[in-house]
Design a protein around this motif. Sequence first.
Motif, PDB file in Angstrom:
ATOM      1  N   SER A  51      -5.173  -1.697  10.989  1.00  0.00           N
ATOM      2  CA  SER A  51      -4.359  -0.578  11.204  1.00  0.00           C
ATOM      3  C   SER A  51      -3.568  -1.794  10.307  1.00  0.00           C
ATOM      4  O   SER A  51      -3.560  -3.531  10.121  1.00  0.00           O
ATOM      5  CB  SER A  51      -4.073  -0.467  12.155  1.00  0.00           C
ATOM      6  OG  SER A  51      -3.873  -2.256  13.117  1.00  0.00           O
ATOM      7  N   PRO A  52      -2.501  -1.469   9.539  1.00  0.00           N
ATOM      8  CA  PRO A  52      -1.337  -2.238   8.894  1.00  0.00           C
ATOM      9  C   PRO A  52      -0.945  -3.404   9.859  1.00  0.00           C
ATOM     10  O   PRO A  52      -0.716  -4.644   8.805  1.00  0.00           O
ATOM     11  CB  PRO A  52      -0.452  -1.002   8.625  1.00  0.00           C
ATOM     12  CG  PRO A  52      -1.034   0.494   9.469  1.00  0.00           C
ATOM     13  CD  PRO A  52      -2.285   0.174  10.050  1.00  0.00           C
ATOM     14  N   GLN A  53      -0.607  -3.599  10.686  1.00  0.00           N
ATOM     15  CA  GLN A  53      -0.558  -4.584  11.752  1.00  0.00           C
ATOM     16  C   GLN A  53      -1.297  -5.602  11.394  1.00  0.00           C
ATOM     17  O   GLN A  53      -1.465  -6.536  11.058  1.00  0.00           O
ATOM     18  CB  GLN A  53      -0.162  -4.569  12.674  1.00  0.00           C
ATOM     19  CG  GLN A  53       1.789  -3.775  13.552  1.00  0.00           C
ATOM     20  CD  GLN A  53       0.214  -2.115  13.399  1.00  0.00           C
ATOM     21  OE1 GLN A  53      -0.259  -1.557  12.931  1.00  0.00           O
ATOM     22  NE2 GLN A  53       1.430  -1.260  13.908  1.00  0.00           N
ATOM     23  N   LYS A  54      -2.909  -5.237  11.796  1.00  0.00           N
ATOM     24  CA  LYS A  54      -3.958  -6.438  11.928  1.00  0.00           C
ATOM     25  C   LYS A  54      -4.073  -6.386  10.461  1.00  0.00           C
ATOM     26  O   LYS A  54      -4.374  -7.924   9.908  1.00  0.00           O
ATOM     27  CB  LYS A  54      -5.259  -5.321  12.237  1.00  0.00           C
ATOM     28  CG  LYS A  54      -5.163  -5.871  13.668  1.00  0.00           C
ATOM     29  CD  LYS A  54      -6.117  -5.347  15.103  1.00  0.00           C
ATOM     30  CE  LYS A  54      -5.865  -5.572  15.711  1.00  0.00           C
ATOM     31  NZ  LYS A  54      -6.638  -4.934  16.747  1.00  0.00           N
ATOM     32  N   ALA A  55      -3.880  -5.775   8.928  1.00  0.00           N
ATOM     33  CA  ALA A  55      -4.046  -5.760   8.023  1.00  0.00           C
ATOM     34  C   ALA A  55      -3.435  -6.508   7.603  1.00  0.00           C
ATOM     35  O   ALA A  55      -3.170  -7.938   6.545  1.00  0.00           O
ATOM     36  CB  ALA A  55      -4.388  -5.053   7.327  1.00  0.00           C
ATOM     37  N   GLU A  56      -1.893  -7.261   7.719  1.00  0.00           N
ATOM     38  CA  GLU A  56      -0.661  -7.488   7.310  1.00  0.00           C
ATOM     39  C   GLU A  56      -1.190  -9.055   8.154  1.00  0.00           C
ATOM     40  O   GLU A  56      -0.638  -9.851   6.944  1.00  0.00           O
ATOM     41  CB  GLU A  56       0.475  -7.676   8.044  1.00  0.00           C
ATOM     42  CG  GLU A  56       1.717  -8.268   7.035  1.00  0.00           C
ATOM     43  CD  GLU A  56       2.831  -7.576   7.561  1.00  0.00           C
ATOM     44  OE1 GLU A  56       3.839  -8.444   7.636  1.00  0.00           O
ATOM     45  OE2 GLU A  56       3.009  -6.327   9.088  1.00  0.00           O
ATOM     46  N   ASN A  57      -1.660  -9.595   9.072  1.00  0.00           N
ATOM     47  CA  ASN A  57      -1.935 -10.446   9.899  1.00  0.00           C
ATOM     48  C   ASN A  57      -2.988 -10.950   8.334  1.00  0.00           C
ATOM     49  O   ASN A  57      -3.325 -12.003   8.543  1.00  0.00           O
ATOM     50  CB  ASN A  57      -2.527 -10.892  11.029  1.00  0.00           C
ATOM     51  CG  ASN A  57      -1.465 -10.503  12.088  1.00  0.00           C
ATOM     52  OD1 ASN A  57      -0.027 -10.727  11.208  1.00  0.00           O
ATOM     53  ND2 ASN A  57      -1.519  -9.159  13.016  1.00  0.00           N
ATOM     54  N   TRP A  58      -4.318 -10.148   8.493  1.00  0.00           N
ATOM     55  CA  TRP A  58      -5.371 -10.442   7.795  1.00  0.00           C
ATOM     56  C   TRP A  58      -5.088 -11.692   6.430  1.00  0.00           C
ATOM     57  O   TRP A  58      -5.263 -12.003   5.601  1.00  0.00           O
ATOM     58  CB  TRP A  58      -6.490  -9.136   7.380  1.00  0.00           C
ATOM     59  CG  TRP A  58      -7.898  -9.695   7.788  1.00  0.00           C
ATOM     60  CD1 TRP A  58      -8.557 -10.090   8.449  1.00  0.00           C
ATOM     61  CD2 TRP A  58      -8.692 -10.210   6.156  1.00  0.00           C
ATOM     62  NE1 TRP A  58      -9.870 -10.148   7.935  1.00  0.00           N
ATOM     63  CE2 TRP A  58      -9.800 -10.392   6.323  1.00  0.00           C
ATOM     64  CE3 TRP A  58      -7.944 -10.161   5.065  1.00  0.00           C
ATOM     65  CZ2 TRP A  58     -11.398 -10.726   5.195  1.00  0.00           C
ATOM     66  CZ3 TRP A  58      -9.040 -10.902   3.556  1.00  0.00           C
ATOM     67  CH2 TRP A  58     -10.313 -10.773   3.881  1.00  0.00           C
ATOM     68  N   VAL A  59      -3.975 -10.063   5.870  1.00  0.00           N
ATOM     69  CA  VAL A  59      -3.448 -10.663   3.831  1.00  0.00           C
ATOM     70  C   VAL A  59      -3.254 -12.172   4.434  1.00  0.00           C
ATOM     71  O   VAL A  59      -3.004 -13.286   3.812  1.00  0.00           O
ATOM     72  CB  VAL A  59      -2.739  -9.930   3.696  1.00  0.00           C
ATOM     73  CG1 VAL A  59      -1.969 -10.351   2.510  1.00  0.00           C
ATOM     74  CG2 VAL A  59      -3.285  -8.624   3.229  1.00  0.00           C
ATOM     75  N   THR A  60      -2.183 -11.986   5.010  1.00  0.00           N
ATOM     76  CA  THR A  60      -1.013 -13.591   5.823  1.00  0.00           C
ATOM     77  C   THR A  60      -1.910 -14.951   5.742  1.00  0.00           C
ATOM     78  O   THR A  60      -2.217 -16.078   5.445  1.00  0.00           O
ATOM     79  CB  THR A  60       0.005 -13.418   7.150  1.00  0.00           C
ATOM     80  OG1 THR A  60       0.551 -12.639   6.590  1.00  0.00           O
ATOM     81  CG2 THR A  60       0.531 -15.294   7.089  1.00  0.00           C
ATOM     82  N   LEU A  61      -3.590 -14.693   6.433  1.00  0.00           N
ATOM     83  CA  LEU A  61      -4.415 -15.774   7.429  1.00  0.00           C
ATOM     84  C   LEU A  61      -5.648 -16.101   6.011  1.00  0.00           C
ATOM     85  O   LEU A  61      -6.011 -17.033   6.013  1.00  0.00           O
ATOM     86  CB  LEU A  61      -4.864 -14.801   8.744  1.00  0.00           C
ATOM     87  CG  LEU A  61      -4.216 -15.506  10.068  1.00  0.00           C
ATOM     88  CD1 LEU A  61      -4.354 -14.840  10.929  1.00  0.00           C
ATOM     89  CD2 LEU A  61      -3.569 -16.549   9.807  1.00  0.00           C
ATOM     90  N   GLN A  62      -6.036 -14.349   5.605  1.00  0.00           N
ATOM     91  CA  GLN A  62      -6.748 -14.863   5.092  1.00  0.00           C
ATOM     92  C   GLN A  62      -6.537 -15.352   3.585  1.00  0.00           C
ATOM     93  O   GLN A  62      -7.723 -15.770   1.773  1.00  0.00           O
ATOM     94  CB  GLN A  62      -8.409 -13.987   5.002  1.00  0.00           C
ATOM     95  CG  GLN A  62      -8.450 -13.906   6.469  1.00  0.00           C
ATOM     96  CD  GLN A  62      -9.184 -14.583   6.928  1.00  0.00           C
ATOM     97  OE1 GLN A  62     -10.023 -15.377   6.292  1.00  0.00           O
ATOM     98  NE2 GLN A  62      -9.122 -15.024   7.818  1.00  0.00           N
ATOM     99  N   ILE A  63      -5.695 -14.201   2.688  1.00  0.00           N
ATOM    100  CA  ILE A  63      -5.305 -14.442   0.977  1.00  0.00           C
ATOM    101  C   ILE A  63      -4.903 -15.630   0.778  1.00  0.00           C
ATOM    102  O   ILE A  63      -4.538 -16.414  -0.329  1.00  0.00           O
ATOM    103  CB  ILE A  63      -5.410 -13.251   1.216  1.00  0.00           C
ATOM    104  CG1 ILE A  63      -5.929 -12.421   1.330  1.00  0.00           C
ATOM    105  CG2 ILE A  63      -4.498 -12.435  -0.384  1.00  0.00           C
ATOM    106  CD1 ILE A  63      -6.404 -10.258   1.321  1.00  0.00           C
ATOM    107  N   GLN A  64      -2.892 -15.089   1.416  1.00  0.00           N
ATOM    108  CA  GLN A  64      -2.640 -15.511   1.290  1.00  0.00           C
ATOM    109  C   GLN A  64      -2.218 -16.734   1.225  1.00  0.00           C
ATOM    110  O   GLN A  64      -2.237 -18.432   0.554  1.00  0.00           O
ATOM    111  CB  GLN A  64      -0.579 -15.160   2.398  1.00  0.00           C
ATOM    112  CG  GLN A  64       0.283 -16.290   2.095  1.00  0.00           C
ATOM    113  CD  GLN A  64       1.519 -15.166   2.744  1.00  0.00           C
ATOM    114  OE1 GLN A  64       1.985 -14.540   2.869  1.00  0.00           O
ATOM    115  NE2 GLN A  64       2.334 -16.312   3.214  1.00  0.00           N
ATOM    116  N   GLU A  65      -2.795 -17.605   2.783  1.00  0.00           N
ATOM    117  CA  GLU A  65      -3.145 -19.300   2.855  1.00  0.00           C
ATOM    118  C   GLU A  65      -4.559 -19.572   1.676  1.00  0.00           C
ATOM    119  O   GLU A  65      -4.236 -21.026   1.748  1.00  0.00           O
ATOM    120  CB  GLU A  65      -4.012 -19.799   4.422  1.00  0.00           C
ATOM    121  CG  GLU A  65      -3.005 -19.459   5.723  1.00  0.00           C
ATOM    122  CD  GLU A  65      -2.197 -20.217   5.474  1.00  0.00           C
ATOM    123  OE1 GLU A  65      -2.201 -21.737   4.611  1.00  0.00           O
ATOM    124  OE2 GLU A  65      -0.659 -19.642   5.607  1.00  0.00           O
TER     125      GLU A  65
END
Length: 456
Positions: free
Chosen positions: A305-319
Amino acid sequence: MSIEIERNVLENACKEMIETILFCLPGAFKGTIYRVGKPPALITERITSGVIDSAKKQISWGLPENSDYNPPGRPWIDYRDEPGRPLEAMAWCVEKQISWTSADPANDPRSVRLQVEGVEEDFHHMEPVLVRKSDLHLDLYSSLEYPRDYQERVLWQGSDYVVVAVVKIHFDPHAIRVGSAETKVIKKLSRSLGTELLSHHLHHDTVRAMQQLAKDRLNACNILADSLRNTITKSALIFSLVKMEMWNLREQWEALLRKERHERNAKRDAIKELEEVLMHMGENTQEIRNDLVAVQRRFLDLPLSPQKAENWVTLQIQERWRDLLAKSPQDEKTTHRIWQTLEKLKKALYYGKNPEVVAGYSAIPRELKHEWVDAIYSNVDGFNDSTIDRLIRLLANPALPIPSRERSRRMLTQLKVLAENMDQLERNTNFLLRHVLNGGDNGSSQEFVNGEKKKP
């Protein structure tokens, strides 16, 4: 006597079962169902075959391959075990009334192609579909002639069942083994085909488990905890499939919006731009860059979902980008470009529910449009009948221009039925476990057997 059913009704029932298996079991890619005719001839005929694409979205139907079992089929005497004739898995399933799993095609003693041509077949599982003789009223016909093996021994004399069909499911290499969870799912669904609803079959299993409880409470408790509880864990698979279907519907909806507005896929463009930045970074960060590319590409196919996808981007890609920039600092312009692109990526996740974008799409009525957007972008954390019912109702509306509308509606309807059966099984199991552990009286046991026990 055997099951009498119109050809189109039989074919549709077979297709729905194959569809359920191919969508639910990750390693399954092809399914075929054969009808076994009246005794003693037992003419076995291939009814339909379905092959699912690699994306698990579309099934192709028909009987494209040459087969001895294509209409009008083969009689029992042509494929039964006989000296000097290649052994067939079909004969095993029909005669023994038990399944056959080809988990090692190179050494499958019942592969006809291996015996005749020396060519290996696919990994596959074959399951006989059994129906009680009493359900077909065969016990009323004392003169009924049953088939015989080549030594003239009568088949199924000591069994309460007859074989009415055989299910064959093909799997990817090494995705199936004898006694695996996949074979148990196929067995459950096969025994319901053309005879009983799945819920009735599960209820029958539970009654049998209750009879075992009467013999040995402790042993039955262990059996229930180990086998029935193991079956209940399939609910997680059902929920995952629901989330996957909701993601697929969101992807189709956003594609419609982009087409209407003549816009590109901002999410994919953002990932592409990040990869372009990675290509111009130093060689000393090759391993980290390769990992980041793989993670970013994997993200595009995650059903979030968009909310979980945003968390995934933050934790897995952005970091990961943060770690990469710490080890290989870039100039201010490049750094700014990276963080700006990551923000674009997060914003793109909500494209399909953007009020301005949604308002500009006029191909469907306003009320339907807003309810549809609210439904597919709901953040579902557990199986919810109301959410699924709402989606099924919306997908039944022909005004909704989603390409997979009808297929998705059928898929969600099947998953809902499976989830309800799992819920019933869980409640029955919990009752049985409490009953065994607490030493319940015979009255409560009888209530359960008769299906009268109510959920508190």
